[in-house]
Write a protein that holds these residues in place. Sequence first.
Motif, PDB file in Angstrom:
ATOM      1  N   ALA A 112       0.821  -1.208   0.000  1.00 16.57           N
ATOM      2  CA  ALA A 112       0.000   0.000   0.000  1.00 16.57           C
ATOM      3  C   ALA A 112       0.857   1.260   0.000  1.00 16.57           C
ATOM      4  O   ALA A 112       0.422   2.311  -0.486  1.00 16.57           O
ATOM      5  N   SER A 113       2.093   1.141   0.508  1.00 17.30           N
ATOM      6  CA  SER A 113       2.997   2.296   0.509  1.00 17.30           C
ATOM      7  C   SER A 113       3.953   2.274  -0.674  1.00 17.30           C
ATOM      8  O   SER A 113       4.910   3.042  -0.718  1.00 17.30           O
ATOM      9  N   GLY A 114       3.717   1.346  -1.625  1.00 17.06           N
ATOM     10  CA  GLY A 114       4.513   1.301  -2.843  1.00 17.06           C
ATOM     11  C   GLY A 114       5.632   0.284  -2.843  1.00 17.06           C
ATOM     12  O   GLY A 114       6.346   0.146  -3.841  1.00 17.06           O
ATOM     13  N   ASN A 115       5.827  -0.454  -1.758  1.00 14.03           N
ATOM     14  CA  ASN A 115       6.896  -1.454  -1.681  1.00 14.03           C
ATOM     15  C   ASN A 115       6.310  -2.809  -2.072  1.00 14.03           C
ATOM     16  O   ASN A 115       5.826  -3.564  -1.229  1.00 14.03           O
ATOM     17  N   LEU A 116       6.376  -3.138  -3.351  1.00 11.10           N
ATOM     18  CA  LEU A 116       5.687  -4.320  -3.864  1.00 11.10           C
ATOM     19  C   LEU A 116       6.471  -5.610  -3.716  1.00 11.10           C
ATOM     20  O   LEU A 116       5.966  -6.674  -4.073  1.00 11.10           O
ATOM     21  N   ASP A 117       7.711  -5.552  -3.230  1.00  5.81           N
ATOM     22  CA  ASP A 117       8.498  -6.782  -3.088  1.00  5.81           C
ATOM     23  C   ASP A 117       8.852  -7.074  -1.632  1.00  5.81           C
ATOM     24  O   ASP A 117       9.790  -7.796  -1.358  1.00  5.81           O
ATOM     25  N   TYR A 118       8.072  -6.524  -0.722  1.00  6.32           N
ATOM     26  CA  TYR A 118       8.316  -6.729   0.715  1.00  6.32           C
ATOM     27  C   TYR A 118       7.535  -7.953   1.173  1.00  6.32           C
ATOM     28  O   TYR A 118       6.340  -7.900   1.438  1.00  6.32           O
ATOM     29  N   ILE A 119       8.230  -9.093   1.273  1.00  2.00           N
ATOM     30  CA  ILE A 119       7.597 -10.371   1.600  1.00  2.00           C
ATOM     31  C   ILE A 119       8.051 -10.819   2.978  1.00  2.00           C
ATOM     32  O   ILE A 119       9.255 -10.956   3.242  1.00  2.00           O
ATOM     33  N   VAL A 120       7.096 -11.050   3.874  1.00  2.00           N
ATOM     34  CA  VAL A 120       7.384 -11.487   5.234  1.00  2.00           C
ATOM     35  C   VAL A 120       7.065 -12.973   5.353  1.00  2.00           C
ATOM     36  O   VAL A 120       5.908 -13.377   5.207  1.00  2.00           O
ATOM     37  N   VAL A 121       8.086 -13.789   5.596  1.00  2.00           N
ATOM     38  CA  VAL A 121       7.913 -15.238   5.776  1.00  2.00           C
ATOM     39  C   VAL A 121       8.036 -15.545   7.251  1.00  2.00           C
ATOM     40  O   VAL A 121       9.066 -15.260   7.880  1.00  2.00           O
ATOM     41  N   THR A 122       7.002 -16.127   7.851  1.00  2.00           N
ATOM     42  CA  THR A 122       6.983 -16.330   9.299  1.00  2.00           C
ATOM     43  C   THR A 122       7.286 -17.756   9.731  1.00  2.00           C
ATOM     44  O   THR A 122       7.663 -17.977  10.878  1.00  2.00           O
TER      45      THR A 122
END
Length: 771
Positions: free
Chosen positions: A433-443
């Motif tokens: 939503a803030s423009g960071n389209l490759d921010y992936i969180v793996v838990t």
Amino acid sequence: MNPIKITVSVLIFLISCTLIPDDAVGSVGNWSSYGDMNYFNSMVGAGDYIYCGTKGGIARYNTVTGESFFYSNLDGVAGIEITALGIDNSERIWYSSYEGTIGRLSGSDWENFYELNRNNISINDFKIYGSFIWICSNIGIHKFRILEDFFVGQIDQTFERLGDLPGQSPVFTMVMKDGLIYAATTSGIAIGDTATNLALAENWEVVPLPTKVCDLIIWNDEIYCALEAVPEIYEGSVILKFVDDDFDELGLPDRKISNLFIANDTLYAMGGSGIYYWRGGTSWRSVRFSMWRQGFCAAEINGETWFGLHHGFGKVENDTIDVQVLPTPLGATFISIFIDDADNCWVGSSSGSWSHPYGGVSSFNGDRWTQYSKANTGDGIKGYDYTCISQDSNGNMWFGTYGNGIAILTPDSTWIVLDISNCPLGPSYAAAASGNLDYIVVTDIIKDNEGNIWVVTYDAINDMPLYVWLKDSTDFSLEHVPQPIAFEVNHSDFIHDYTYVYSLEITGNNTAWLGLQYDGILILDWGDSIADNTDDEWVHFTEVNGIPTGTIESLAEDREGLVWVGTTSGLAYYDYTFGFFQQVSLPDNISSQVKSIAVDNWNNKWLGTMNGVAVLYASMDSFDVIKSTFSSDANPSERQGLISDIINDIAINKRTGTVWFAVNGGICAFETGFSSISEGLDIKIYPNPYIIDYGSSDMITFAKLPADAALYIYTLSGEMVRKYDKGQVGYQAKIQWDGLNEKGELVSAGIYLVVVTSSVGTITEKFAVVR
């Protein structure tokens, strides 16, 4: 149940006892601690050695041979983060910890003073002047008298009111000149005359500054200070010379300097943009690095200047530092841990701070740590937060990250990154939503019993938080990246957002359990085929079904098929036979936030919490509690070899029985003896002979016992002397006997038999009692 426990100090005594066989304690009951010794806070030189105060303990480095030695809590260092080091007039090494302890090196161990620690006072720095140590803390200054004999020292006075500063203002460091104390504070320099009563606020004068004073130093009989930021009243300078209650600027604009150091008639300034030096005049010059580092501290050894950095250290040669690192794990806060098929321990850390992040992945082969970071893996390690670790059937190591997708290390040492460029992993909705389209969180990443690799992501914008790579699709290379099967959760069957996934467990009856941040547990039953989603069934459990709360921190299936659920408010398990959750009461002195759960070969549950470890035995009717060596609220019997009571993750080596803990500040390992059942019985007895002295508290130990063992002691004539029924072994896999019979009478000297029975088998051994 009354499990027998051994404190670390007793373990050290037993290990050194000449009556113990070499392998008696070496295989059971030992603790090991490993902290990050490459984030340097302080250094001091002594002979050919550099003593380094780090975020993970104290390191000693031989500048001639290059050999290193590490002091941890098991050597008596009573704190994780070492804030300062110094040498007194008797050439003894002193340290202080942020946790509030000050101590000195005595032989190979450390003697400590705990009063500030007990009062929750943290130490920022100290300076030694004669027979006194002046301690700078978060509430002021403490005048500590050094004692030579039994006691380390004592606090003579505490100064909490410095002029017109608020009471109990923090002091970061100080220097003394001509009987005057100059103290660095958040608002300027406080000056006090040691010839006056410094306990009175009016005997302090404060020279104000508009920003925090980070460091003070005396050079050529003049006082210099480093500021946290550039004040507007100066022309871009953060280094000032204090002259007649005023300041002269030394230039060095736009630098955030944390420490000052004098060596070879040179003033060094260390900070976030590097290391700078000044020999007078008008210009500063910089020290070059083999790779960029932030400087923190320095020491002069045999005419050479050495620097401690935020990752590594080195000496200056021709204005250049060739950075080297010590073989320790990388990171201050360790959040994930895993044991691979070759018994190597892998750990992932989180970033140190937003302003100066560091961290990565480290592996331990039983002898040496190997570090993997952005500095040495190229594109392999992109971030600093490594949330979970697993290994697939092809030997690939999988590392889940906070924000950078998945990093895979292949057996041929190739790094492959899975992100939106080559994989359908969904980026975080908030980041996108803030423009960071490759921010992936793996838990979480789990390998199931069939060899499939399951992955969950957090806040996935594509509504697909669950993925699986089937066993025959994990042959990764730079040219070939197999694609996973993805599972959508936010479809018309659900009314909530189920993408906030914290944890994962794959059970033996074809179900995937997703622990959610807010909404309990979501369960996928994939039926006969993972690839065929037409028969998938989803079930949702919440507090209504008996879960303590909706935030699920950890999940684990035990050896009997019960699924254990750790939440922020307690522990529960799900029994398929009866179809309900049962809550389990935790010990009173353990946090209710269960961050991790691991199950050993004997079906004991190891629970990592925010305040220690609880061991729930397979019988499910009793607990043991483990706390750190310097826990403030634990009984002595509970204080074991943990570095910290904040337990982020637990892994168990099922072959050896060693339990590994990822904690705030380091990695800890405990050799329980709960190894594979197929290894059979091979108990240890020490000391043998057992010498009984009147008034002594010494005991004989029967070690390497199975968890379900019963133990009986007999005379040679067959008379039973003492018995320990099943369930009294304890997590240390041992029982200690005090030489008393069932009536509480001291037994006679002679030869005795010990009989151990368990599901593994029965064994009988002889031992001697001497009086």
